[in-house]
Structure formats: structure tokens, C-alpha cells
Write a protein that holds these residues in place. Sequence first.
Motif, mmCIF file in Angstrom:
data_model
loop_
_atom_site.group_PDB
_atom_site.id
_atom_site.type_symbol
_atom_site.label_atom_id
_atom_site.label_comp_id
_atom_site.label_asym_id
_atom_site.label_seq_id
_atom_site.Cartn_x
_atom_site.Cartn_y
_atom_site.Cartn_z
ATOM 1 N N VAL A 96 0.665 -1.068 0.062
ATOM 2 C CA VAL A 96 -0.047 -0.166 0.027
ATOM 3 C C VAL A 96 0.828 1.286 0.072
ATOM 4 O O VAL A 96 0.358 2.288 -0.465
ATOM 5 C CB VAL A 96 -1.007 0.006 1.145
ATOM 6 N N VAL A 97 2.007 1.100 0.494
ATOM 7 C CA VAL A 97 2.951 2.153 0.868
ATOM 8 C C VAL A 97 3.281 2.927 -0.866
ATOM 9 O O VAL A 97 3.263 4.247 -0.987
ATOM 10 C CB VAL A 97 4.445 1.883 1.250
ATOM 11 N N LYS A 98 3.417 2.051 -1.695
ATOM 12 C CA LYS A 98 3.786 2.603 -3.173
ATOM 13 C C LYS A 98 2.524 2.332 -4.023
ATOM 14 O O LYS A 98 2.850 2.364 -5.358
ATOM 15 C CB LYS A 98 5.082 1.632 -3.434
ATOM 16 N N SER A 99 1.250 2.249 -3.565
ATOM 17 C CA SER A 99 0.145 1.916 -4.159
ATOM 18 C C SER A 99 -0.342 3.214 -4.918
ATOM 19 O O SER A 99 -1.305 3.139 -5.828
ATOM 20 C CB SER A 99 -0.776 1.296 -3.524
ATOM 21 N N GLY A 100 -0.010 4.298 -4.631
ATOM 22 C CA GLY A 100 -0.683 5.595 -4.906
ATOM 23 C C GLY A 100 -1.861 5.866 -3.947
ATOM 24 O O GLY A 100 -2.266 7.016 -4.099
ATOM 25 N N THR A 155 3.833 7.049 -4.028
ATOM 26 C CA THR A 155 3.472 7.966 -5.416
ATOM 27 C C THR A 155 2.062 8.410 -5.181
ATOM 28 O O THR A 155 1.647 8.853 -6.183
ATOM 29 C CB THR A 155 3.287 6.529 -6.324
ATOM 30 N N GLY A 156 1.502 8.514 -3.949
ATOM 31 C CA GLY A 156 0.741 9.232 -3.659
ATOM 32 C C GLY A 156 0.633 10.734 -3.523
ATOM 33 O O GLY A 156 1.705 11.295 -4.015
ATOM 34 N N LYS A 183 -9.383 10.940 -0.274
ATOM 35 C CA LYS A 183 -8.243 11.095 -1.167
ATOM 36 C C LYS A 183 -7.190 10.204 -1.009
ATOM 37 O O LYS A 183 -6.212 9.964 -1.778
ATOM 38 C CB LYS A 183 -7.909 12.523 -1.068
ATOM 39 N N ALA A 184 -6.929 9.545 0.151
ATOM 40 C CA ALA A 184 -6.133 8.381 0.351
ATOM 41 C C ALA A 184 -6.604 7.494 1.509
ATOM 42 O O ALA A 184 -7.347 7.905 2.404
ATOM 43 C CB ALA A 184 -4.705 9.421 0.988
ATOM 44 N N ASP A 185 -5.904 6.323 1.746
ATOM 45 C CA ASP A 185 -6.205 5.483 2.563
ATOM 46 C C ASP A 185 -5.298 5.342 3.757
ATOM 47 O O ASP A 185 -5.511 4.964 4.818
ATOM 48 C CB ASP A 185 -6.016 4.161 2.014
ATOM 49 N N VAL A 186 -4.048 5.829 3.554
ATOM 50 C CA VAL A 186 -2.795 5.863 4.536
ATOM 51 C C VAL A 186 -2.123 7.258 4.347
ATOM 52 O O VAL A 186 -1.730 7.533 2.968
ATOM 53 C CB VAL A 186 -1.840 4.835 4.346
#
Length: 408
Positions: A96-100, A155-156, A183-186
Motif C-alpha cells: 500500500v505504501v507504493k500503491s498511490g 507515489t500518492g 483522497k488517500a487510505d494511508v
Amino acid sequence: MTRRVVVTGMGGVTALGTDWPGIRARMARGETAVRTMAEWDRYEGINTRLAAPVVDFSVDDRYPRKKTRTMGPVSRMAVYATERALADAGLGDDPVVKSGRTGIAYGSSFGSPAPVIAFAELMTEGRSKTLNATSYIQMMSHTAAVNIGLFFGVTGRIIPTSSACTSGSQGIGYAYEAIKWGKADVMIAGGADELDVTESAVFDTLYATSTRNDRPHTSPRPYDRDRDGLVIGEGACTLILEERERALARGATIHAEVMGFACNSDGNHVTQPQAETMEIALCMALEDAGLSASAIGFVNGHGTATEWGDIAETAATHAVFGERAPIHSLKSYFGHSLGACGAMEAWLGIEMMRDGWFAPTANLEHVDERCAPLDYVMGEPRRLDVEHLMSNNFAFGGINTSLVFRRA
């Protein structure tokens, strides 16, 4: 429909250590991180010799040179705090860290001051011996946010918050809003600043620094009648914020819930705080949290140990809470860590709320009669069962922030 936001990871670098048990033990013994900086004797015209440095911190053996060449000390502390926070959240290797869907909201009052010399040489001498491809990257105000993103492959969205003493609290607040509104999950949220004589010089020129140079253990003295100014510190702190249902679904440990956030500005003067607009910010945070003032069990004060700052802050706090809410200032232990303080104080406030143990304001012996009548925690730690905590910060330019947390 809005979403609930929780804190699942916390990590920091402070002048009293990098883990809560160690920091609490030193605070319980009455230790502060303030010391006399003999190395500042070479600077003419600077009255203060006090600061609260982070001692013996290095990531040289931890991170490869290729990763650190764009980092000054402020970014190194921020990246290390983030590594600890992601590990605490159980997200160190999570896709998830690099998921956008993971973003960054992170601030500092400035980048690293040292590279400024390279540009000053260019402007004054017509050439520079030290200017290189990373000079600007290290000194830019959003260097911590950018280096965190590069290091962890985020990448978010990136929200840099460079607003002096509210940089860290704005980072947490804007991260909370990003998740709340889908707009984001994390979000990786927080703030950092490194100690440099130039930062102390800023306040020294305003006659706002403490000059108890031969008695470092007695300063700063927030809210105290005998205070003589602030002390600059340094550090970094990162909180991992996460959408509540996602955190529950993966079995994450939830440290606290972010209930509310508010930010406004005085619109009046760069360095003269206004109690009226501070009060409005506190009320807005309560409204955002859906809570009454009576629900707040503790107030994490800004408490810089500057005369008009202390007076205005306590007047605003009293206008909202009356005399009932206990309050302290953690800057009495760490100095004023500028861009880091809002995040650092939120982290330690959450830890204290979870433990039911709140440190007193160090060096507070006689409350200034011009400060509003509040329940100042002084002398001894206070055992309290607190469900909701408010953490407030106020910055140059009249920027006011307030965060409300609920104990998990």
C-alpha cells in the motif's frame, strides 16, 4: 460520507531519545535536553547559548550513500522517524505504501541551512566552491517530504507544510483530512527541523531567547513569571494515519483516533499572537470533532516561554475551557523544535493519554499572573484517565492549529 481516521504507527527522534519508555523515564526524573552550546561562542551578536540538540544521531551505517546524498540532517531524522513509524504500523513492506493510495503530509520550518552557504558564496563572491546538484534539494523547505517519498517509493499525494511552529501539526491535520475525504487510505504525517545557530538568531534578534546560559537546567520556563525566553531544539516525528475500517480489517494496533482538526490565521501581525483567533481555532477543532469543551481531558499547550505567546495562548485556552482543563508544555523538556514540535507533541500526548500519566511543565514554579487561570500541571506528574486530548500549536504569521485525539 466522511471516513474515520486512526493512528496506527508512531516514531520519532527527540533530544531525550527515540522511544517512549526511555523518554518517559527521563522526564519522570526531571531531566530536560537543554544544554549550553559552548561552540556558539564564536558568533558575535548572539546572546543565547542555550539549545536542545539531538546527540549522537546518525544513519550513515543504516542507509546507503546513494539514498542519503539528497538529505541534510533534517531529512535524515524525518526518514528515520518514518521508518520507525511504518514498522510500528506493520506497513514496512506493505504494497500500500507504493500503491498511490498512500500520501505524505510533512513539514519543516526550513530545510538544512548549511547548503545556503553555497548560494551565498555565489551571490557575494561571484563563484561557489561548494554548490552542487544536491544543494537546493537539501535546503528547500519541502526537503523532508520529498526525501521521505523518494526513500519509501511513495507515489500518492505530497502535501508539504512549511509554516514554522505549526508545520508538524498542519501535516497531521491535512493528512487526516485527506483520508477523511477519501483522497488517500494511508498518510505519512509529521514534521522535522534541525538545530542551527541561525534559527536561534531569528528569535535572538526579537529578544525572545533565553539567556540563562550558565543555568541550562532552569530554562525554558513556559507560563512562569520568571521566564526569559525560548530555547531552540530539534527532532522529527512521524505518525501513520489510516482509514479506520482498513486498519481494523488488517488487525492493526490502533494507538488513537484523530477526531478533529482546525487551522486559521490571525490576519493581524507576523509576531504578535491574537487570543481571539486562537480561541476560534480551538472551537473549530471541537466542532470538527463533534465534541463539547467538557469532553477534553487534557490540553497539550504550545507554551514557548515567550511573554506574549504564553499570555495569548492561556487567554484563548481559558476562554474555551475555563479553569478546569489540565495543561502543560512539553517544550520545557525539548526546547522549541519548530517544524517538529506539533508532531512530536501529538505523539507524546497520545502516549501519555494511553498511559494515564502526564508530565508536568518543567521549570514552572510560579505562574505568571498575566497568564489566565488554568489547571497548570507543575511540580509532579499527574495521573489522569483521559479519553480526549487537544494539542495546540501557534506560529509566526499568526497561524493557529488545533488537533483533537481520542484514546483507542
